[in-house]
Design an enzyme around this catalytic site. Sequence first.
Site, PDB file in Angstrom:
ATOM      1  N   ARG A 176       0.829  -1.210   0.000  1.00 11.98           N
ATOM      2  CA  ARG A 176       0.000   0.000   0.000  1.00 11.98           C
ATOM      3  C   ARG A 176       0.860   1.256   0.000  1.00 11.98           C
ATOM      4  O   ARG A 176       1.845   1.330   0.723  1.00 11.98           O
ATOM      5  CB  ARG A 176      -0.899   0.031   1.234  1.00 11.98           C
ATOM      6  N   ARG A 249       3.424 -28.399   4.584  1.00 12.38           N
ATOM      7  CA  ARG A 249       4.271 -27.785   5.591  1.00 12.38           C
ATOM      8  C   ARG A 249       3.554 -27.926   6.924  1.00 12.38           C
ATOM      9  O   ARG A 249       2.323 -27.875   6.990  1.00 12.38           O
ATOM     10  CB  ARG A 249       4.504 -26.310   5.299  1.00 12.38           C
ATOM     11  N   ARG A 280       7.536 -16.402  13.745  1.00  7.97           N
ATOM     12  CA  ARG A 280       6.864 -15.280  14.391  1.00  7.97           C
ATOM     13  C   ARG A 280       6.570 -15.628  15.845  1.00  7.97           C
ATOM     14  O   ARG A 280       6.637 -16.793  16.241  1.00  7.97           O
ATOM     15  CB  ARG A 280       5.572 -14.897  13.671  1.00  7.97           C
ATOM     16  N   ASP A 350      -8.590 -19.626   3.513  1.00  5.40           N
ATOM     17  CA  ASP A 350      -8.858 -18.744   4.637  1.00  5.40           C
ATOM     18  C   ASP A 350     -10.138 -19.222   5.307  1.00  5.40           C
ATOM     19  O   ASP A 350     -10.941 -19.946   4.707  1.00  5.40           O
ATOM     20  CB  ASP A 350      -9.015 -17.293   4.165  1.00  5.40           C
TER      21      ASP A 350
END
Length: 369
Positions: A176, A249, A280, A350
């Site tokens: 963005r 994975r 993370r 998703d």
Amino acid sequence: MKPYDYLIVGAGLYGAVFAQMLTQQGKKCLVVEKRSHIGGNVYTEKIEDIHVHMYGAHIFHTNDRKVWQYVNRFAEFNRFTNSPVANYHGELYSLPFNMYTFNRMWGVTTPQEAEEKIRQQREAAGITEPKNLEEQAISLVGTDIYEKLVKGYTEKQWGRPCTELPSFIIKRLPVRLTFDNNYFNALYQGIPMGGYTKMVAAMLDGVEVRLNTDYLENKQELDALAQTVVYTGPIDAYFQYRLGNLQYRSVRFENEVLDMPNFQGNAAVNYTDRETPWTRIIEHKWFEFGTQPKTVISREYSSEWKPGEEPYYPVNDEKNSALYAQYKALADREEHVIFGGRLGEYRYYDMDQVILSAMNRAEAELSKA
């Protein structure tokens, strides 16, 4: 007559939505789940009064009003907005790549300057038709951002050099030229208050569920109970891997309770250098604006999937896609069996896509009646 109309294998989102919709219309459903809990990978567990996402962070986001209205029947969603941070050797950057990122990277202050910087780097690279993930990333954000914020993280996540990964994977990264820190470009976004397990339990209210039940180990006995099977497990496992193993994975989590109210100040911090072993760290309390005196963090490690581990992400390269097509041909010949969800269809979904897929399939089943 068999005692159930539908035997649903798996109490994750696909199975729960399908079971809820069919049960609501008077069909008799039995859900069997191999694990000791409902919810599949969106399962949350309360630790130190914090709803911990036990199989990785799940932030609900969708542009589909039908899906949003459906999930809001079973949970109230908060206003959580996903604004992850990238940590590259101690340098912090905003994700998605936006004007804060570009300012930190290059010192630019206007969209025009940022655009020009990316254009210069793209031109210098001379990529016209991206053939792999590395080329696709550089063509989107230039070499600097690729090297610091994409390359190491992606190679840890997929266990392969970026030059060996397909280009389409990187299209999931928003870019963005604004100061908008909202990672998902979605009209509706949030976390179900009380956790995902509570939401899935509401979906399965009134549905018979048998936990700790392995369908494939008891297939003959369970198949005899229902007219139709809805299978959401790995499609290759259903066929006893007769054509070979599909690749996935997997992710390993190290959860830690810390005697402090705030560890990192954000729900998600991605470690984008190659040297840090985890991809993370999730601090779960920030999904629900927590004020608890302690905090719970999860370090995530990506790994190659091995039998006995939880498969997370299908490896949708050419080889695996071709193998899946062969399994899909076998699945299409199975009478009275519906294959659905991330593992049953071997595709990355998703949450809203899983729910919509299950809704559409349930509606198709009901239209036959």
